[in-house]
Design an enzyme around this catalytic site. Structure first.
Site, PDB file in Angstrom:
ATOM      1  N   ALA A  95       0.805  -1.234   0.000  1.00  8.61           N
ATOM      2  CA  ALA A  95       0.000   0.000   0.000  1.00  8.61           C
ATOM      3  C   ALA A  95       0.842   1.289   0.000  1.00  8.61           C
ATOM      4  O   ALA A  95       0.634   2.158  -0.852  1.00  8.61           O
ATOM      5  CB  ALA A  95      -0.979  -0.035   1.164  1.00  8.61           C
ATOM      6  N   ASP A 134      -3.671  -2.450   4.344  1.00  6.31           N
ATOM      7  CA  ASP A 134      -4.005  -1.732   3.113  1.00  6.31           C
ATOM      8  C   ASP A 134      -5.094  -0.676   3.304  1.00  6.31           C
ATOM      9  O   ASP A 134      -5.202   0.254   2.518  1.00  6.31           O
ATOM     10  CB  ASP A 134      -4.454  -2.720   2.030  1.00  6.31           C
ATOM     11  CG  ASP A 134      -3.244  -3.388   1.424  1.00  6.31           C
ATOM     12  OD1 ASP A 134      -2.679  -4.300   2.072  1.00  6.31           O
ATOM     13  OD2 ASP A 134      -2.816  -2.982   0.330  1.00  6.31           O
ATOM     14  N   LYS A 155      -3.501  -8.329   3.298  1.00  6.60           N
ATOM     15  CA  LYS A 155      -3.385  -9.467   2.380  1.00  6.60           C
ATOM     16  C   LYS A 155      -4.230 -10.653   2.824  1.00  6.60           C
ATOM     17  O   LYS A 155      -4.289 -10.969   4.017  1.00  6.60           O
ATOM     18  CB  LYS A 155      -1.911  -9.853   2.286  1.00  6.60           C
ATOM     19  CG  LYS A 155      -1.578 -11.001   1.388  1.00  6.60           C
ATOM     20  CD  LYS A 155      -2.164 -10.878  -0.014  1.00  6.60           C
ATOM     21  CE  LYS A 155      -1.782  -9.605  -0.714  1.00  6.60           C
ATOM     22  NZ  LYS A 155      -2.625  -9.310  -1.900  1.00  6.60           N
TER      23      LYS A 155
END
Ligand code: MRU
Length: 343
Positions: free
Chosen positions: A52, A238, A249
């Site tokens: 990210a 993220d 993830k």
């Protein structure tokens, strides 16, 4: 080599965005310099550039590079062109909020510019974002190293290291800082199916830094925890919602559930650019869905899935805030309940 230890960069002399093609690691290290929109789009979409914070910084560099090459001659035309690039790039990876954040930061700069200083201001902003990312990750590393003072070994999922930022990383920054302080912490890296960011990237950068690294398949985390081989879990993120729910993830939420079961602290390392103050909870996070071929074909010579079987390939999942011990950020360490006070 332009990057010299960083993972992305801005070659202002040649006006190029520079990145490491991470799809080639760990067998080949290749730096790519580009000012081509299609190559930039492909790099983000196909995870040549990834993680990210890195996607955010790389997008800012790319926007500056693209606009420096623009032939638009009025403020209105420059602005329209920039907005068009922003819209297209944001669509590449919908979960990582840093991508949207970065385009908004660049648009803010553009709104406060005129036709004369438009390009220069965007270039300065992109360079500042590179500098800030390094400083922010360093801070996360310092706060995290303090928390890990009595830890011998941690488990991490995916790659939230220097290859996911400009330098240091988020979840791996504490490991690097601890090593500088004379505290060598061992790392168990989940391989992270289907794209193997843990096996290919985390293990690559940790071994490169002489850190004791053990790669495990994702389904071995419970074994490692049950046998008291890890003292803490450290992951990146993220997108984090106001209540602390965290997208990271795919597989992260399972690791968090296991950590809770075995009473192992679960830390999320987060630059505030990954905090999304516009969403109340993880239910509002859009999950990026990717091609099924990544599961059955990408790493194999022959397909591993029968033709009639379907696949489902969500790239991220959401970890409930109740499973998170604390967020390690550039502003300090906060529980999920505290985090929104520090925006
Ligand atoms: O799909 P990727 O490889 O971009 O996913 C990366 C992750 O999930 C990382 O853990 C996250 O971006 C944090 S990186 C500091």
């Amino acid at each position: 080599m332009f990057l010299n230890g960083a993972s992305v960069g801005f070659d202002t002399v040649r006006n190029k965005a520079v990145f490491i093609d991470q799809t080639l690691l760990p067998t080949e290290y290749k730096e790519v310099s580009t000012d081509d929109y299609n190559e930039i789009f492909d790099a983000i979409k196909n995870l040549k550039v990834r993680g990210a914070p890195q996607i955010g910084v790389f997008t800012a560099i790319s926007l500056a590079v693209l606009m420096n090459n623009s032939t638009s001659d009025t403020y209105e035309k420059l602005m329209a062109e920039l907005k068009d690039y922003c819209t297209k790039l944001v669509s590449c990876r919908p979960t990582a909020v840093n991508l949207k954040w970065s385009t908004e930061e660049m648009l803010k700069v553009a709104e406060n510019s005129n036709a004369e200083n438009f390009k220069e201001n965007l270039t300065d902003k992109a360079l500042k974002m590179i500098e800030d990312d390094v400083a922010i990750c360093r801070k996360i590393g310092e706060y995290g190293a303090e928390i890990l003072k009595n830890c011998n070994s941690v488990l991490t999922h995916c790659n939230a290291g220097r290859l996911a930022t400009v330098k240091y990383g988020t979840a791996l920054a504490p490991i690097y800082v601890a090593k500088e302080n004379g505290n060598s912490i061992k790392v168990f890296a989940d391989e992270t199916r289907p794209l193997l960011q843990g096996a290919r990237l985390t293990a690559f950068e940790l071994c490169d830094a002489n850190i004791d690294t053990t790669v495990i398949c994702d389904n071995m985390a419970s074994f490692v925890m049950k046998n008291a081989l890890v003292d803490a879990v450290l992951v990146g993120c993220d997108r984090v919602a106001l209540n602390g729910d965290t997208a990271n993830k795919i597989g992260t939420s399972g690791v968090a559930i296991l950590a809770k079961h075995y009473n192992i602290p679960f830390y999320v390392c987060m630059p505030f650019s990954t905090f999304d103050k516009n969403i109340k909870s993880g239910d509002d996070i859009v999950i990026e869905m990717r091609e099924g071929s990544e599961i059955g074909e990408m790493w194999y010579e022959k397909t591993m899935i029968p033709q009639n079987a379907k696949t489902l390939n969500p790239a991220f999942d959401v970890t409930d805030h109740s499973l998170i011990t604390a967020f390690i950020t550039e502003k300090g360490v906060f529980t999920p309940d505290e985090i929104k006070k520090y925006i």
